[in-house]
Design a protein around this motif. Structure first.
Motif, PDB file in Angstrom:
ATOM      1  N   ASN A   1      38.037  22.676  39.160  1.00  0.00           N
ATOM      2  CA  ASN A   1      38.480  21.801  39.341  1.00  0.00           C
ATOM      3  C   ASN A   1      37.239  20.987  38.776  1.00  0.00           C
ATOM      4  N   VAL A   2      36.392  21.454  37.892  1.00  0.00           N
ATOM      5  CA  VAL A   2      35.745  20.547  36.549  1.00  0.00           C
ATOM      6  C   VAL A   2      36.640  20.599  35.948  1.00  0.00           C
ATOM      7  N   LEU A   3      37.135  21.935  35.305  1.00  0.00           N
ATOM      8  CA  LEU A   3      38.203  21.689  33.881  1.00  0.00           C
ATOM      9  C   LEU A   3      38.933  20.968  34.095  1.00  0.00           C
ATOM     10  N   GLY A   4      39.090  20.786  34.992  1.00  0.00           N
ATOM     11  CA  GLY A   4      40.563  19.792  35.952  1.00  0.00           C
ATOM     12  C   GLY A   4      39.701  18.181  35.388  1.00  0.00           C
ATOM     13  N   LEU A   5      39.279  18.105  35.558  1.00  0.00           N
ATOM     14  CA  LEU A   5      38.229  16.784  34.647  1.00  0.00           C
ATOM     15  C   LEU A   5      38.195  16.007  33.601  1.00  0.00           C
TER      16      LEU A   5
ATOM     17  N   ASP B   1      37.377  18.078  29.280  1.00  0.00           N
ATOM     18  CA  ASP B   1      35.935  18.916  28.656  1.00  0.00           C
ATOM     19  C   ASP B   1      35.011  18.150  28.650  1.00  0.00           C
ATOM     20  N   THR B   2      34.721  16.245  28.479  1.00  0.00           N
ATOM     21  CA  THR B   2      34.101  15.618  28.802  1.00  0.00           C
ATOM     22  C   THR B   2      33.234  15.972  29.992  1.00  0.00           C
ATOM     23  N   ALA B   3      33.756  15.176  30.854  1.00  0.00           N
ATOM     24  CA  ALA B   3      32.959  15.689  32.676  1.00  0.00           C
ATOM     25  C   ALA B   3      32.816  16.920  32.366  1.00  0.00           C
ATOM     26  N   SER B   4      33.879  17.793  32.162  1.00  0.00           N
ATOM     27  CA  SER B   4      33.013  19.106  32.981  1.00  0.00           C
ATOM     28  C   SER B   4      31.316  20.015  31.915  1.00  0.00           C
ATOM     29  N   ILE B   5      31.428  19.220  31.049  1.00  0.00           N
ATOM     30  CA  ILE B   5      30.518  19.669  29.558  1.00  0.00           C
ATOM     31  C   ILE B   5      29.144  18.812  30.405  1.00  0.00           C
ATOM     32  N   GLY B   6      29.483  17.004  31.078  1.00  0.00           N
ATOM     33  CA  GLY B   6      27.964  16.923  31.391  1.00  0.00           C
ATOM     34  C   GLY B   6      28.116  17.113  32.913  1.00  0.00           C
ATOM     35  N   LEU B   7      28.720  18.009  33.518  1.00  0.00           N
ATOM     36  CA  LEU B   7      28.278  18.485  34.884  1.00  0.00           C
ATOM     37  C   LEU B   7      27.843  19.849  34.496  1.00  0.00           C
TER      38      LEU B   7
ATOM     39  N   ASN C   1      29.565  26.305  31.325  1.00  0.00           N
ATOM     40  CA  ASN C   1      29.994  26.241  30.068  1.00  0.00           C
ATOM     41  C   ASN C   1      31.609  25.854  29.781  1.00  0.00           C
ATOM     42  N   VAL C   2      31.951  25.257  29.291  1.00  0.00           N
ATOM     43  CA  VAL C   2      33.358  24.981  29.415  1.00  0.00           C
ATOM     44  C   VAL C   2      34.250  25.944  28.470  1.00  0.00           C
ATOM     45  N   ASN C   3      34.183  26.409  27.642  1.00  0.00           N
ATOM     46  CA  ASN C   3      35.065  27.469  26.752  1.00  0.00           C
ATOM     47  C   ASN C   3      34.058  28.398  27.460  1.00  0.00           C
ATOM     48  N   ARG C   4      33.414  28.529  28.096  1.00  0.00           N
ATOM     49  CA  ARG C   4      33.279  30.576  28.821  1.00  0.00           C
ATOM     50  C   ARG C   4      34.055  30.734  30.223  1.00  0.00           C
ATOM     51  N   GLU C   5      33.868  29.421  30.295  1.00  0.00           N
ATOM     52  CA  GLU C   5      34.804  29.629  31.681  1.00  0.00           C
ATOM     53  C   GLU C   5      36.212  29.956  31.635  1.00  0.00           C
ATOM     54  N   ARG C   6      36.437  29.038  30.872  1.00  0.00           N
ATOM     55  CA  ARG C   6      37.580  28.695  30.235  1.00  0.00           C
ATOM     56  C   ARG C   6      38.395  30.090  30.082  1.00  0.00           C
ATOM     57  N   ARG C   7      37.707  30.801  29.040  1.00  0.00           N
ATOM     58  CA  ARG C   7      38.274  32.265  28.813  1.00  0.00           C
ATOM     59  C   ARG C   7      38.427  32.861  30.082  1.00  0.00           C
TER      60      ARG C   7
END
Lengths: 342, 336
Positions: free
Chosen positions: B224-228, B230-236, B239-245
């Motif tokens: 859900n967060v990744l769908g917002l 990248d910038t919003a996810s990092i703000g929240l 760890n975008v890249n780790r979770e996406r991987r």
């Protein structure tokens, strides 16, 4: 005045002449290699003898005349036809990803061949070729139909996606037909794609179509250059875009249909060659189309030789070889998201 | 919120009911028809030997496999679509399936005629090979679509089409080196086929599905967060890249292991999540389990169609899925 700007520069014309002269020489040379090379290696001198003074008593001459000559000729014709089809499609649609295999044209042909084999028991080469024409029209019509229904028109990406969806759909229906009517073995020939085992009669049936298609392509090449500047510019320059588009479409169907009917699915030739040619001779289709024909022929004859080298004495389908050559190129275009190059 | 939750529960109950109905229809229909009463008798242990054989050894494992693969492919597609923010992503179109297929073909090619790899052992080794192939394909796609500015959805899907073509060509080259019998088997398997599976296949696939679908549901809040963006996810604080991987790894694993058993079933990973999204909306913790149900139902239904439409001959189930899925894909393409 505006037209002058888009005329080929003298330099491009010289390069085009060089490609046509040396390319044709290379084509003849690679055909000679293709004929000489095989399960029984035959030296080039014997090849020459068998053509100028054919001696039916000699096995080598028989092999050359019956098997290897038609094969090399078919590879050259199919390569030329696919490359020219791709060039016309890319010019008319201004889409760098346009090519017969990516846009569902070849899948359509294979589908109709499956239908003809299963429901009508067609086996003559004329009948199969007619089926291939109808199928080519069907595939192209579906892909373009989807594009014109789509809200934002045919972007390169949508075209590629629509093409792969239509290809998946048509080939799954053909496979189902093939399995149910027990023609899978006949059909696998068209799937794998290759010019092995072709007879003279196959080529003679298709030859007039190739010649007519290539002639129309050369005749309309000037108009395609104008079309490649965009519809508005073309109309502004007094081009009758409807007629040119119809002629171009028919030419693509003739060339691709004839190619598929004798050799099956051979991908990426129609994508790669026009791009390479455009890189060499610029954006004038009067130069691109003849040069594409020559280079397409060279590529497919050499790919066919390569297909025999990978795993002798077995033959690898030449379609797989052209795919392995074409994919890196496709990836390069994909990284640019289908922009540029035109 | 509450109304939405109860709606999702209703949808889930309806889907489970549909799966059960299709399940019992599948038990009855096939190359030979077994009356529903006989099916019930056999299931409760009062059947004749012949029905026992058909139901327990042929039809049941096949249907369980259909449910497992359907769920696995659908969840794989749902994650891909959310993580790449691309509604047209599908493990089949992107070439992940053909990567897995290539690895399996290589395995079959090098072990044909070898004695150490018993058929039983092979069934458990193949998912591992398929997994390696799927991961290799995914890495290649990511590598080639990566630029300094990141990965755009369009580039990802175009690169995927290219990777798919490359693996398909490699598959053909190796396939033609096989002896005719293995060749035919490989062809049928590649077009997506679950006929002739037995319980050992179920055992080989089950652990993967049982571990990775719950993992996907557990990780779904990050989706859900990744769908917002990248910038919003990092703000929240994610760890975008780790979770996406991690999520992509789950997705690729589900696709790869499903391919090992069921072959190249395309479009299922595309259609099931899209339908699920229509039913319950885009919240991933609900979307992912519902996608799994939709996928299981679709594959079970397609399998029933593949056995009955051209009876007595069977067509590979992957072809049926393509025939249903490709028009839907085209519809999505026209709308987008």
């Amino acid at each position: 005045m505006a037209l002058l700007q888009f005329k080929a520069s003298a330099r491009n014309k010289v390069i085009a002449m060089i490609i046509i002269i040396f390319g044709t020489a290379l084509l003849v040379l690679s055909m000679a290699i293709s004929i000489a090379f095989g399960a029984a290696n035959i030296d080039v001198g014997t090849v020459w003898q068998s053509i100028v003074s054919f001696d039916p008593a000699r096995t080598e001459h028989q092999i050359i005349q019956r098997l290897r000559l038609p094969r090399a000729l078919a590879a050259a014709l199919v390569g030329a036809a696919l490359a020219v089809s791709g060039a016309i499609m890319q010019g008319m649609t201004r889409n760098p990803l346009a090519s017969p295999s990516i846009m569902g044209v070849t899948a359509g042909s294979t589908f109709m061949i499956a239908v003809a084999l299963a429901f009508a028991s067609v086996s003559s080469s004329i009948g199969l070729m007619a089926a291939a024409f109808i199928g080519a029209g069907l595939g192209a019509g579906l892909v373009f139909g989807i594009g014109s229904l789509s809200k934002n028109g045919l972007t390169p990406v949508k075209l590629a996606l629509a093409g792969s969806a239509i290809t998946a759909l048509l080939s799954s229906i053909s496979s189902a037909i093939a399995i149910h009517f027990d023609v899978a073995k006949d059909l696998s020939f068209w799937y794998a794609g290759g010019v092995a085992g072709l007879q003279w009669e196959n080529i003679i049936t298709a030859l007039p179509v190739f010649v007519i298609g290539l002639l129309i392509a050369v005749m309309i090449s000037g108009s395609i250059t104008v079309m490649s500047l965009g519809d508005e510019v073309a109309t502004g320059l007094g081009q009758r875009t409807g007629i040119v588009r119809a002629l171009g479409f028919v030419t693509v169907l003739l060339l691709t249909g004839a190619a598929v009917s004798i050799s099956g699915t051979i991908g990426f030739v129609g994508l790669v060659i026009p791009h390479i040619t455009r890189f060499l001779v610029g954006s004038d289709y009067r130069l691109i189309i003849p040069c594409s024909a020559v280079l397409g022929g060279v590529l497919l004859v050499l790919a066919d030789v390569g297909a025999r080298l990978i795993n002798p004495p077995f033959e690898t389908p030449v379609g797989a070889v052209t795919a392995l050559i074409g994919v890196p190129f496709f990836l390069y275009l994909a990284r640019r998201e289908g922009r540029g190059m035109l | 919120m509450k109304a939405k939750k109860s709606k999702s529960i209703k949808v889930a109950i309806l889907l489970i009911a549909a799966i059960i109905i299709t399940f019992f229809l599948s038990l009855s229909f096939g190359s030979s028809f077994i009356p529903p009463i006989e099916v019930a008798k056999t299931l409760f242990g009062n059947g004749t030997g012949e029905y026992d054989l058909i139901l327990f050894d042929f039809r049941l494992p096949r249907m369980v496999i259909a449910i497992l693969i359907g769920a696995g492919m659908a969840v794989s597609g749902a994650i891909l679509q959310s993580a790449t923010q691309n509604g047209l992503a599908d493990p089949g179109i992107l070439g992940i399936n053909s990567g897995a297929g290539f690895a399996v073909i290589i395995y079959i090619f090098f072990t044909q005629g070898m004695s150490f790899a018993s058929p039983f052992l092979s069934i458990f080794i193949m998912p591992l090979f398929a997994l390696i192939g799927a991961i290799a394909a995914a890495c290649l796609i990511y590598l080639f679509s990566w630029k300094k500015t990141g990965v755009t959805p369009i580039r990802l899907i175009l690169v995927g089409i290219g990777i798919n073509a490359a693996f398909s060509a490699l598959i053909i080259i190796f396939q033609l080196k096989m002896d005719p019998r293995t060749f035919t088997q490989a062809t049928v398997w590649l077009s997506g086929n679950i006929s002739g599976v037995d319980w050992s296949y179920v055992l080989s696939l089950l652990p993967w599905i049982l571990i990775f679908i719950p993992a996907a549901i557990y990780k779904s809040r990050y989706l859900n967060v990744l769908g917002l963006g990248d910038t919003a996810s990092i703000g929240l604080g994610v760890n975008v890249n780790r979770e996406r991987r991690w999520l992509l790894f789950i997705s690729v694993t589900l696709a790869g292991t499903s391919v090992a058993v069921g072959g190249g079933i395309a479009f299922l990973g595309l259609v099931a999540p899209q339908l699920a999204k229509k039913l319950v909306g885009p919240r991933n913790e609900i979307l992912i389990p519902v996608s799994a149900l939709v996928g299981a139902f679709l594959l079970l239904l397609s399998d029933l169609i593949s056995r009955t439409i051209l009876a007595p001959s069977e067509i590979p189930v992957g072809l049926v899925v393509s025939a249903i899925g490709a028009p839907y894909f085209i519809y999505l393409l026209i709308k987008s």
